[in-house]
Design a protein around this motif. Structure first.
Motif, PDB file in Angstrom:
ATOM      1  N   ASP A 212     -32.466  19.612   5.511  1.00 61.54           N
ATOM      2  CA  ASP A 212     -31.382  19.212   6.398  1.00 61.54           C
ATOM      3  C   ASP A 212     -31.247  20.281   7.488  1.00 61.54           C
ATOM      4  OD1 ASP A 212     -28.786  19.031   7.600  1.00 61.54           O
ATOM      5  OD2 ASP A 212     -28.076  17.841   5.905  1.00 61.54           O
ATOM      6  N   PRO A 213     -31.492  19.943   8.753  1.00 65.53           N
ATOM      7  CA  PRO A 213     -31.479  20.963   9.809  1.00 65.53           C
ATOM      8  C   PRO A 213     -30.144  21.704   9.934  1.00 65.53           C
ATOM      9  CG  PRO A 213     -32.502  18.946  10.604  1.00 65.53           C
ATOM     10  CD  PRO A 213     -31.911  18.618   9.263  1.00 65.53           C
ATOM     11  N   GLU A 214     -29.037  21.000   9.759  1.00 63.70           N
ATOM     12  CA  GLU A 214     -27.736  21.652   9.893  1.00 63.70           C
ATOM     13  C   GLU A 214     -27.470  22.613   8.738  1.00 63.70           C
ATOM     14  OE1 GLU A 214     -24.950  18.590  12.331  1.00 63.70           O
ATOM     15  OE2 GLU A 214     -25.658  17.929  10.378  1.00 63.70           O
ATOM     16  N   VAL A 215     -27.826  22.204   7.535  1.00 62.70           N
ATOM     17  CA  VAL A 215     -27.672  23.100   6.392  1.00 62.70           C
ATOM     18  C   VAL A 215     -28.594  24.306   6.538  1.00 62.70           C
ATOM     19  CG1 VAL A 215     -28.067  23.322   3.907  1.00 62.70           C
ATOM     20  CG2 VAL A 215     -26.866  21.319   4.801  1.00 62.70           C
ATOM     21  N   THR A 216     -29.814  24.073   6.972  1.00 61.13           N
ATOM     22  CA  THR A 216     -30.772  25.169   7.134  1.00 61.13           C
ATOM     23  C   THR A 216     -30.276  26.175   8.165  1.00 61.13           C
ATOM     24  OG1 THR A 216     -32.581  23.665   6.558  1.00 61.13           O
ATOM     25  CG2 THR A 216     -33.164  25.728   7.674  1.00 61.13           C
ATOM     26  N   GLU A 217     -29.799  25.684   9.297  1.00 56.41           N
ATOM     27  CA  GLU A 217     -29.260  26.584  10.328  1.00 56.41           C
ATOM     28  C   GLU A 217     -28.047  27.348   9.800  1.00 56.41           C
ATOM     29  OE1 GLU A 217     -27.432  26.537  14.885  1.00 56.41           O
ATOM     30  OE2 GLU A 217     -27.965  24.656  13.884  1.00 56.41           O
ATOM     31  N   LEU A 218     -27.183  26.655   9.055  1.00 58.58           N
ATOM     32  CA  LEU A 218     -25.996  27.307   8.504  1.00 58.58           C
ATOM     33  C   LEU A 218     -26.375  28.455   7.579  1.00 58.58           C
ATOM     34  CD1 LEU A 218     -22.884  27.348   8.076  1.00 58.58           C
ATOM     35  CD2 LEU A 218     -23.262  25.805   6.141  1.00 58.58           C
ATOM     36  N   LEU A 219     -27.268  28.195   6.635  1.00 59.66           N
ATOM     37  CA  LEU A 219     -27.600  29.233   5.658  1.00 59.66           C
ATOM     38  C   LEU A 219     -28.487  30.320   6.260  1.00 59.66           C
ATOM     39  CD1 LEU A 219     -28.083  27.305   2.295  1.00 59.66           C
ATOM     40  CD2 LEU A 219     -26.032  28.345   3.270  1.00 59.66           C
ATOM     41  N   ASP A 220     -29.152  30.055   7.357  1.00 52.62           N
ATOM     42  CA  ASP A 220     -29.893  31.100   8.057  1.00 52.62           C
ATOM     43  C   ASP A 220     -28.961  32.067   8.790  1.00 52.62           C
ATOM     44  OD1 ASP A 220     -32.425  30.295   7.276  1.00 52.62           O
ATOM     45  OD2 ASP A 220     -32.825  29.138   9.105  1.00 52.62           O
ATOM     46  N   THR A 221     -27.761  31.628   9.109  1.00 49.93           N
ATOM     47  CA  THR A 221     -26.880  32.420   9.983  1.00 49.93           C
ATOM     48  C   THR A 221     -25.561  32.827   9.358  1.00 49.93           C
ATOM     49  OG1 THR A 221     -25.924  30.381  10.912  1.00 49.93           O
ATOM     50  CG2 THR A 221     -27.841  31.321  12.041  1.00 49.93           C
ATOM     51  N   THR A 222     -25.212  32.254   8.201  1.00 51.99           N
ATOM     52  CA  THR A 222     -23.863  32.398   7.644  1.00 51.99           C
ATOM     53  C   THR A 222     -23.928  32.597   6.139  1.00 51.99           C
ATOM     54  OG1 THR A 222     -23.084  30.844   9.342  1.00 51.99           O
ATOM     55  CG2 THR A 222     -21.589  31.285   7.505  1.00 51.99           C
ATOM     56  N   GLU A 223     -23.029  33.422   5.614  1.00 56.21           N
ATOM     57  CA  GLU A 223     -22.827  33.494   4.168  1.00 56.21           C
ATOM     58  C   GLU A 223     -21.728  32.514   3.780  1.00 56.21           C
ATOM     59  OE1 GLU A 223     -23.784  38.255   3.529  1.00 56.21           O
ATOM     60  OE2 GLU A 223     -21.998  37.370   2.603  1.00 56.21           O
ATOM     61  N   VAL A 224     -22.006  31.706   2.773  1.00 55.60           N
ATOM     62  CA  VAL A 224     -21.033  30.753   2.245  1.00 55.60           C
ATOM     63  C   VAL A 224     -20.695  31.179   0.821  1.00 55.60           C
ATOM     64  CG1 VAL A 224     -20.594  28.353   1.635  1.00 55.60           C
ATOM     65  CG2 VAL A 224     -21.946  28.893   3.683  1.00 55.60           C
ATOM     66  N   TRP A 225     -19.419  31.432   0.582  1.00 60.31           N
ATOM     67  CA  TRP A 225     -18.952  31.876  -0.735  1.00 60.31           C
ATOM     68  C   TRP A 225     -18.056  30.798  -1.336  1.00 60.31           C
ATOM     69  CZ3 TRP A 225     -19.542  36.925  -3.039  1.00 60.31           C
ATOM     70  CH2 TRP A 225     -20.342  37.800  -2.293  1.00 60.31           C
ATOM     71  N   VAL A 226     -18.230  30.548  -2.638  1.00 63.31           N
ATOM     72  CA  VAL A 226     -17.470  29.491  -3.304  1.00 63.31           C
ATOM     73  C   VAL A 226     -16.997  29.976  -4.669  1.00 63.31           C
ATOM     74  CG1 VAL A 226     -17.455  27.084  -4.060  1.00 63.31           C
ATOM     75  CG2 VAL A 226     -18.969  27.776  -2.184  1.00 63.31           C
ATOM     76  N   VAL A 227     -15.706  29.785  -4.952  1.00 60.40           N
ATOM     77  CA  VAL A 227     -15.148  29.941  -6.300  1.00 60.40           C
ATOM     78  C   VAL A 227     -14.682  28.559  -6.744  1.00 60.40           C
ATOM     79  CG1 VAL A 227     -13.427  31.077  -7.756  1.00 60.40           C
ATOM     80  CG2 VAL A 227     -14.383  32.295  -5.798  1.00 60.40           C
ATOM     81  N   PRO A 228     -15.464  27.856  -7.570  1.00 58.39           N
ATOM     82  CA  PRO A 228     -15.085  26.482  -7.934  1.00 58.39           C
ATOM     83  C   PRO A 228     -13.822  26.398  -8.780  1.00 58.39           C
ATOM     84  CG  PRO A 228     -17.416  26.888  -8.370  1.00 58.39           C
ATOM     85  CD  PRO A 228     -16.790  28.214  -8.105  1.00 58.39           C
ATOM     86  N   ILE A 229     -13.558  27.416  -9.612  1.00 59.07           N
ATOM     87  CA  ILE A 229     -12.375  27.386 -10.474  1.00 59.07           C
ATOM     88  C   ILE A 229     -11.706  28.757 -10.446  1.00 59.07           C
ATOM     89  CG2 ILE A 229     -11.474  27.057 -12.800  1.00 59.07           C
ATOM     90  CD1 ILE A 229     -13.669  25.141 -13.386  1.00 59.07           C
ATOM     91  N   VAL A 230     -10.552  28.838  -9.801  1.00 55.73           N
ATOM     92  CA  VAL A 230      -9.789  30.088  -9.744  1.00 55.73           C
ATOM     93  C   VAL A 230      -8.972  30.287 -11.011  1.00 55.73           C
ATOM     94  CG1 VAL A 230      -7.998  31.335  -8.463  1.00 55.73           C
ATOM     95  CG2 VAL A 230      -9.706  29.985  -7.230  1.00 55.73           C
ATOM     96  N   ASN A 231      -8.579  29.202 -11.664  1.00 57.71           N
ATOM     97  CA  ASN A 231      -7.643  29.244 -12.793  1.00 57.71           C
ATOM     98  C   ASN A 231      -8.307  28.650 -14.038  1.00 57.71           C
ATOM     99  OD1 ASN A 231      -5.418  29.148 -14.482  1.00 57.71           O
ATOM    100  ND2 ASN A 231      -4.246  27.721 -13.224  1.00 57.71           N
ATOM    101  N   PRO A 232      -9.333  29.329 -14.584  1.00 59.90           N
ATOM    102  CA  PRO A 232     -10.079  28.708 -15.681  1.00 59.90           C
ATOM    103  C   PRO A 232      -9.273  28.521 -16.963  1.00 59.90           C
ATOM    104  CG  PRO A 232     -10.798  30.975 -15.326  1.00 59.90           C
ATOM    105  CD  PRO A 232      -9.900  30.621 -14.178  1.00 59.90           C
ATOM    106  N   ASP A 233      -8.364  29.434 -17.284  1.00 57.71           N
ATOM    107  CA  ASP A 233      -7.539  29.240 -18.479  1.00 57.71           C
ATOM    108  C   ASP A 233      -6.717  27.964 -18.353  1.00 57.71           C
ATOM    109  OD1 ASP A 233      -8.495  31.676 -19.397  1.00 57.71           O
ATOM    110  OD2 ASP A 233      -6.649  32.785 -18.967  1.00 57.71           O
ATOM    111  N   GLY A 234      -6.141  27.753 -17.164  1.00 56.98           N
ATOM    112  CA  GLY A 234      -5.371  26.533 -16.945  1.00 56.98           C
ATOM    113  C   GLY A 234      -6.212  25.286 -17.047  1.00 56.98           C
ATOM    114  N   VAL A 235      -7.449  25.358 -16.539  1.00 55.38           N
ATOM    115  CA  VAL A 235      -8.334  24.195 -16.609  1.00 55.38           C
ATOM    116  C   VAL A 235      -8.714  23.905 -18.062  1.00 55.38           C
ATOM    117  CG1 VAL A 235     -10.551  23.233 -15.882  1.00 55.38           C
ATOM    118  CG2 VAL A 235      -9.178  24.541 -14.267  1.00 55.38           C
ATOM    119  N   ASP A 236      -8.878  24.934 -18.877  1.00 58.91           N
ATOM    120  CA  ASP A 236      -9.116  24.700 -20.306  1.00 58.91           C
ATOM    121  C   ASP A 236      -7.976  23.890 -20.923  1.00 58.91           C
ATOM    122  OD1 ASP A 236     -11.583  25.923 -20.581  1.00 58.91           O
ATOM    123  OD2 ASP A 236     -10.765  27.842 -21.270  1.00 58.91           O
TER     124      ASP A 236
END
Length: 445
Positions: A212-236
Motif C-alpha cells: 500500500d503506497p500510503e502505508v509504505t510512505e507513512l512507515l518510511d517517514t513516521t513512527e506509529v505507536w499503539v497501546v491497544p489496552i491501557v486498562n488490562p485489569d479492567g478488561v479482564d
C-alpha cells in the motif's frame, strides 16, 4: 501528504451486519419495552429535563451516566436503578438494551461476547506480530497494571512501535528523528470495540507496508505507536462476564471502599494535568482517585507520553503550540460518534483551537463524526484526562474519538462483534491514517 481519497464505507449499514450475523444478532437480550421490576439486566435509560446541578448530583451519587447533553442524560442500570431515579423525582424512560445477541458458534478460545479478544489473547497476538515483523515493529513494556503492582496477577502495559526501522527508531526519546503518531485504546475497560479498532490499525500497517503506497510512505517517514489496552485489569473483569460482559469502566484498585461492582479509579479522570474536578465518591464511575496520577496505569501512560514527545507548549494557559510543532495523539473511547478536541477541564477554547478543529474536520471526512470540545459534544466537563495532558503539558495535537453511535446493534459500550469489521473499523480507517499523516505538522494551515 495527507490522505485525500475517501474510503468506500458510506454503504456500510445494519443490513451488512444482519447479513454477517444473521437475524438473531439484531435482537437484543432484554425486552424492548424495558426490564421488568425484578430484572437485573442493565439497560440504557433516558432522563430528560436535567439541570447542570441535578446532573452533578446524580454523578456524585454514583449513577452510571453514559452521556449527557442539552438536559438529557443516558443512565445505565437495571429496573432498580430506574426506581432510584424516580425516587429522586426524575422520570426515566427505557432507551435501549446494553447487550446484543451473540452467536456462540463464532466464539473461539481467547475471546468473549462473540469474538472480542481477552487481554491474554492481545498479549499473545502482539508478541506474534512483532516477532514476525522485526524490520517494522518493536514491542515495549511501558508499565504495570494495578493488580500487578500488588502482586495479584495483573499485566504489563504493552506499546508497539511501527516504522521501517533504521538506527535510533522506536526508542523512548522525545528527540526522535521521525515525527510520531500515538494511539491508545480501552482506558475505559468496557469500551470494548476500541481495542479491536487499535488492533486492526496495527494489522493494516504491517500488512500494507510494501504493498500500500500510503502505508509504505507513512512507515518510511513516521513512527506509529499503539497501546491497544491501557486498562488490562479492567478488561479482564469485563471479559469475565463472557456473553454478558461486566460493565467495568475503571481499573481494579479496590482500596477506596466497599463499592462492589463499582470498584476502581477512572483512569481518564486521574491524570496529573488539571486533576481534581470530578467525582470524589469512590463508587462513582468517574471517581478521580485520592490524588492526581495515583494509579500505576496513569503514571505509566504519562511517563510514556513525556518520553515520546518533546514539550512544545509554554506554561501559560493561553500559550499555543507553535505552528511547526509535531506529533498527533488519539485516545479511542465509545460512544457518541464524536471527535473531541481539548480542553475538557474548561469551556475556554484551547490556544490552538482553530488548527485542532481543522485537523479534526479532515479526519471527520472519513468517519463523519461531529468535531468539537466537550461542551460541543458530550455536554459535560472533564478533569484529569489523557488528551488534555498530552496537549496541555506537551503541546501534542490531541483528540478523543468517541466510537460508535447511540446504542443500537453497532452502538453503545457493547456493540456486536461483527460491527467492528462491518462499520466501526472501516469508518475510522481513513480518519486514523489522516491523523498519522499529519504528525509532522498537525498545526500547519
Amino acid at each position: 501528504m495527507r490522505l485525500k481519497r475517501r474510503l468506500a464505507t458510506a454503504g456500510v449499514a445494519l443490513g451488512v451486519v444482519a447479513a454477517a450475523t444473521g437475524t438473531a444478532a439484531l435482537t437484543a437480550q432484554a425486552d424492548p419495552a424495558g426490564p421488568t421490576a425484578d430484572d437485573t439486566t442493565p439497560v440504557a435509560w433516558n432522563v430528560d429535563g436535567l439541570t447542570a446541578t441535578e446532573l452533578t448530583e446524580l454523578e456524585s451519587l454514583g449513577f452510571d451516566i453514559a452521556e449527557a447533553h442539552d438536559g438529557r442524560a443516558q443512565i445505565i442500570g437495571d429496573a432498580a436503578v430506574a426506581d432510584e431515579l424516580r425516587d429522586l423525582g426524575h422520570d426515566p424512560e427505557f432507551h435501549d438494551t446494553v447487550y446484543k445477541a451473540v452467536d456462540p458458534a463464532i466464539q473461539q478460545e481467547g475471546t468473549y461476547y462473540g469474538g472480542y479478544r481477552t487481554v491474554d489473547a492481545y498479549e499473545a497476538d502482539l508478541q506474534a506480530i512483532t516477532e514476525a515483523n522485526p524490520d517494522l515493529t518493536v514491542l515495549h513494556d511501558i508499565g504495570d497494571s494495578w493488580l500487578k503492582t500488588q502482586g495479584q496477577g495483573g499485566h504489563d502495559l504493552l506499546a508497539v512501535c511501527l516504522t521501517k526501522l533504521t538506527d535510533g527508531d522506536c526508542e523512548t526519546d522525545p528527540d526522535s528523528v521521525k515525527p510520531r503518531f500515538t494511539l491508545m485504546a480501552q482506558i475505559h475497560a468496557r469500551e470494548i470495540a476500541t481495542g479491536e479498532i487499535a488492533w486492526r490499525w496495527i494489522e493494516k500497517l504491517v500488512d500494507g507496508y510494501g504493498t500500500d503506497p500510503e502505508v509504505t510512505e507513512l512507515l518510511d517517514t513516521t513512527e506509529v505507536w499503539v497501546v491497544p489496552i491501557v486498562n488490562p485489569d479492567g478488561v479482564d473483569i469485563v471479559a469475565s462476564g463472557g456473553n454478558n460482559p461486566v460493565l467495568q469502566r475503571k481499573n481494579a484498585n479496590d482500596t477506596a471502599g466497599n463499592c462492589g461492582s463499582r470498584l476502581g479509579i477512572d483512569l481518564n479522570r486521574n491524570s496529573s494535568f488539571e486533576w481534581g474536578n470530578d467525582s470524589t465518591n469512590p463508587c462513582a464511575e468517574t471517581y478521580q482517585g485520592a490524588t492526581a496520577a495515583s494509579e500505576p496505569e496513569t503514571q505509566a501512560i504519562e511517563a510514556w507520553l513525556r518520553d515520546m514527545h518533546p514539550d512544545q507548549r509554554g506554561p501559560g494557559a493561553n500559550d499555543p503550540a507553535p505552528d511547526d510543532a509535531r506529533d498527533v495523539f488519539i485516545t479511542l473511547h465509545s460512544y457518541g460518534n464524536y471527535i473531541i478536541i481539548p480542553y475538557g477541564y474548561t469551556a475556554d477554547p484551547a490556544p490552538n483551537d482553530t488548527a485542532l478543529r481543522a485537523l479534526g474536520a479532515d479526519m471527520a471526512e472519513y468517519n463523519g463524526y461531529f468535531v468539537g470540545t466537550n461542551d460541543d459534544t458530550v455536554g459535560y466537563g472533564t478533569s484529569g484526562t489523557t488528551d488534555d495532558m498530552a496537549y496541555g503539558e506537551l503541546g501534542v495535537a490531541a483528540f478523543t474519538f468517541e466510537v460508535g453511535g447511540n446504542f443500537g446493534t453497532c452502538g453503545g459500550f457493547f456493540p456486536a462483534y461483527t460491527c467492528v469489521d462491518a462499520s466501526l473499523w472501516p469508518e475510522n480507517e481513513g480518519a486514523l491514517l489522516t491523523a498519522a499523516q499529519a504528525a509532522a505538522a498537525p498545526y500547519a494551515s
